[in-house]
Scaffold this motif. Structure first.
Motif, mmCIF file in Angstrom:
data_model
loop_
_atom_site.group_PDB
_atom_site.id
_atom_site.type_symbol
_atom_site.label_atom_id
_atom_site.label_comp_id
_atom_site.label_asym_id
_atom_site.label_seq_id
_atom_site.Cartn_x
_atom_site.Cartn_y
_atom_site.Cartn_z
ATOM 1 N N TYR A 1 4.402 6.238 -9.393
ATOM 2 C CA TYR A 1 5.485 5.568 -8.679
ATOM 3 C C TYR A 1 4.935 4.283 -8.067
ATOM 4 O O TYR A 1 3.936 4.316 -7.329
ATOM 5 N N LEU A 2 5.599 3.196 -8.385
ATOM 6 C CA LEU A 2 5.122 1.875 -7.959
ATOM 7 C C LEU A 2 6.126 1.233 -7.005
ATOM 8 O O LEU A 2 7.328 1.227 -7.251
ATOM 9 N N CYS A 3 5.582 0.700 -5.949
ATOM 10 C CA CYS A 3 6.376 0.002 -4.946
ATOM 11 C C CYS A 3 6.428 -1.479 -5.300
ATOM 12 O O CYS A 3 5.449 -2.051 -5.800
ATOM 13 N N THR A 4 7.547 -2.098 -5.028
ATOM 14 C CA THR A 4 7.684 -3.531 -5.251
ATOM 15 C C THR A 4 8.433 -4.161 -4.090
ATOM 16 O O THR A 4 9.241 -3.495 -3.435
ATOM 17 N N VAL B 1 0.856 -1.186 0.000
ATOM 18 C CA VAL B 1 0.000 0.000 0.000
ATOM 19 C C VAL B 1 0.892 1.235 0.000
ATOM 20 O O VAL B 1 1.631 1.477 0.969
ATOM 21 N N GLU B 2 0.814 1.996 -1.091
ATOM 22 C CA GLU B 2 1.631 3.202 -1.224
ATOM 23 C C GLU B 2 0.859 4.422 -0.748
ATOM 24 O O GLU B 2 -0.377 4.457 -0.811
ATOM 25 N N SER B 3 1.596 5.429 -0.328
ATOM 26 C CA SER B 3 0.992 6.702 0.050
ATOM 27 C C SER B 3 2.036 7.798 -0.123
ATOM 28 O O SER B 3 3.233 7.527 -0.235
ATOM 29 N N GLY B 4 1.549 9.032 -0.136
ATOM 30 C CA GLY B 4 2.455 10.170 -0.154
ATOM 31 C C GLY B 4 2.567 10.897 -1.476
ATOM 32 O O GLY B 4 3.244 11.929 -1.557
ATOM 33 N N GLY B 5 1.930 10.385 -2.514
ATOM 34 C CA GLY B 5 1.996 11.078 -3.785
ATOM 35 C C GLY B 5 1.174 12.355 -3.771
ATOM 36 O O GLY B 5 0.441 12.638 -2.823
ATOM 37 N N LEU C 1 9.078 15.582 -1.753
ATOM 38 C CA LEU C 1 7.957 14.698 -1.460
ATOM 39 C C LEU C 1 8.518 13.401 -0.911
ATOM 40 O O LEU C 1 9.597 12.957 -1.352
ATOM 41 N N THR C 2 7.806 12.798 0.015
ATOM 42 C CA THR C 2 8.222 11.500 0.535
ATOM 43 C C THR C 2 7.116 10.482 0.309
ATOM 44 O O THR C 2 5.973 10.706 0.709
ATOM 45 N N LEU C 3 7.460 9.404 -0.328
ATOM 46 C CA LEU C 3 6.533 8.305 -0.554
ATOM 47 C C LEU C 3 6.774 7.208 0.476
ATOM 48 O O LEU C 3 7.903 6.979 0.906
ATOM 49 N N SER C 4 5.703 6.532 0.840
ATOM 50 C CA SER C 4 5.793 5.393 1.754
ATOM 51 C C SER C 4 5.098 4.195 1.130
ATOM 52 O O SER C 4 4.153 4.354 0.357
ATOM 53 N N LEU D 1 10.649 6.672 0.083
ATOM 54 C CA LEU D 1 11.415 7.312 -0.982
ATOM 55 C C LEU D 1 11.332 8.818 -0.758
ATOM 56 O O LEU D 1 10.270 9.412 -0.931
ATOM 57 N N GLN D 2 12.451 9.386 -0.358
ATOM 58 C CA GLN D 2 12.536 10.835 -0.185
ATOM 59 C C GLN D 2 12.995 11.426 -1.506
ATOM 60 O O GLN D 2 14.058 11.065 -2.010
ATOM 61 N N MET D 3 12.193 12.335 -2.050
ATOM 62 C CA MET D 3 12.501 12.928 -3.343
ATOM 63 C C MET D 3 12.691 14.431 -3.173
ATOM 64 O O MET D 3 11.778 15.115 -2.691
ATOM 65 N N ASN D 4 13.855 14.906 -3.537
ATOM 66 C CA ASN D 4 14.173 16.328 -3.412
ATOM 67 C C ASN D 4 14.434 16.944 -4.778
ATOM 68 O O ASN D 4 14.678 16.232 -5.755
ATOM 69 N N SER D 5 14.391 18.275 -4.821
ATOM 70 C CA SER D 5 14.673 19.012 -6.068
ATOM 71 C C SER D 5 13.894 18.416 -7.235
ATOM 72 O O SER D 5 14.452 18.158 -8.307
ATOM 73 N N LEU D 6 12.622 18.220 -7.015
ATOM 74 C CA LEU D 6 11.805 17.570 -8.035
ATOM 75 C C LEU D 6 11.685 18.421 -9.287
ATOM 76 O O LEU D 6 11.641 19.665 -9.228
#
Length: 122
Positions: A93-96, A5-9, A18-21, A80-85
């Protein structure tokens, strides 16, 4: 069976962060390597980053320095910490996660999440 289960988009301005979990649930299996891929409209799915249970990481060369992957084994969660987007980071974004009966299991399975949309736009 492992469910992810992804979240944070969401929507973020260029230069933002942005940080995805992604949480793995519903299983007694051992979660092994976890990772993130992304797919932009009209493009092939591409690797973002992976992380082993022991913490070894692998990144797409183009994303090194801007994205950071991490995990909490106790929570079976990867981040997933994403900076300077940049607008070019816009994608689903898909988690596996790969999993098995133990850390040394030779038989492993893979699950994918449904994906979370990240849109970088002003």
């Amino acid at each position: 069976q492992v469910q992810l289960v992804e979240s944070g988009g969401g929507l973020v301005q260029p230069g933002g962060s942005l940080t995805l979990s992604c949480a793995a649930t519903g299983s007694s299996f051992v979660i092994l390597t976890m990772g993130w891929y992304r797919q932009a409209p009209g493009k092939q799915r591409e690797l973002v980053a992976t992380i082993t249970r022991g913490g070894n990481t692998n990144y797409a060369d183009s994303l090194k320095g801007r994205f950071t992957i991490s995990r909490d084994n106790a929570k079976n969660t990867v981040y997933l910490q994403m900076n300077s987007l940049e607008p070019e980071d816009t994608a689903v974004y898909l988690c596996t996660a790969s999993y098995g009966s133990s850390v040394t299991a030779k038989t492993r399975s893979t699950s994918w999440g449904q994906g979370t949309q990240v849109t970088v736009s002003s």
